[in-house]
Design a protein around this motif. Structure first.
Motif: not given
Length: 218
Positions: A206-207, A42-48, A199-200, A126-128
């Motif tokens: 990657k980011r 929740t606190s990290v962006k890009g992990q929706e 995966t996280a 997107y599908p991870t």
């Protein structure tokens, strides 16, 4: 050691820890790990995507434990054990099927949800890798649930269907999956959680901005 190898090693270690916690019924610690994961995503962006998956697993885990407690209380009030166990395995099967459907349609439903509220950041859904792996794990969950439930019904066919006890006695040893059920479920469950964490880490890596060799030399 390559980053991919480190992630794999970390996932194996984490899966082992989760398996021990789940099998030993350390429910409080297990729920705490899930809550920490949820807060982190929740606190990290890009992990929706992983946030959605973690929220779902957290909810179904809570439902599973609440249902288990309810069915156990029914046993304590006089419900036969073979009926209680059948109900518990049916509960597990229903939850695993619902998780499979959630993973299968997660991206599609999420995009419709985003479009409905006019959110522009649709590219974040997107599908991870976790979606594909967890989908396979859910299929394994369902196969184990069905096998264990089938064995249980066969072993107690005299009570469920009124078959002659002499006939039912011949199938009393049909309990391989049923007896291994807690261990198999713990391993699969821990693999699911470890997959999300791995995966996280991969998504975060990657980011991260890459640093050129020339910049390092400077």
């Amino acid at each position: 050691m390559k980053p991919s190898s480190l992630i794999l090693l970390f996932s194996i270690v984490l899966a082992s820890i989760f398996a021990v916690l789940h099998y030993s019924s350390a429910n409080l610690l297990y729920a705490l790990f899930l809550l920490i994961m949820l807060i982190a995503f929740t606190s990290v962006k890009g992990q929706e995507n992983l946030k959605q998956i973690t929220i779902w697993i957290f909810l179904v885990t809570a439902i599973e434990y609440a249902g288990f407690g309810l069915l156990t209380s029914l046993y304590e009030t006089g419900t036969p054990s073979y009926i209680t166990n059948a109900c518990i395995m049916t509960l597990h099967l229903a939850i695993d099927i619902s998780t499979l459907l959630f993973i299968k349609y997660r991206v599609r439903v999420s995009l419709k949800f985003i479009n409905f509220f006019g959110v522009k950041d649709w590219r974040s859904i997107y599908p991870t890798f976790a979606d594909y792996i967890i989908y396979g794990i859910c299929l394994a969950f369902i196969a184990v649930d069905l096998a264990a439930l089938a064995e249980h019904v066969i072993v107690y066919m005299d009570k469920f269907f009124g078959v002659a006890p002499e006939v039912a006695q011949q199938f009393k040893n049909w309990d391989l999956v049923y007896n291994s059920y807690p261990i198999i479920k713990s391993l699969l469950y821990s693999s699911m959680i470890a997959t999300i964490v791995a995966t996280a880490i991969a998504e975060y890596s990657k980011r991260m901005p890459e640093v050129d060799d020339e910049q390092v030399a400077e």
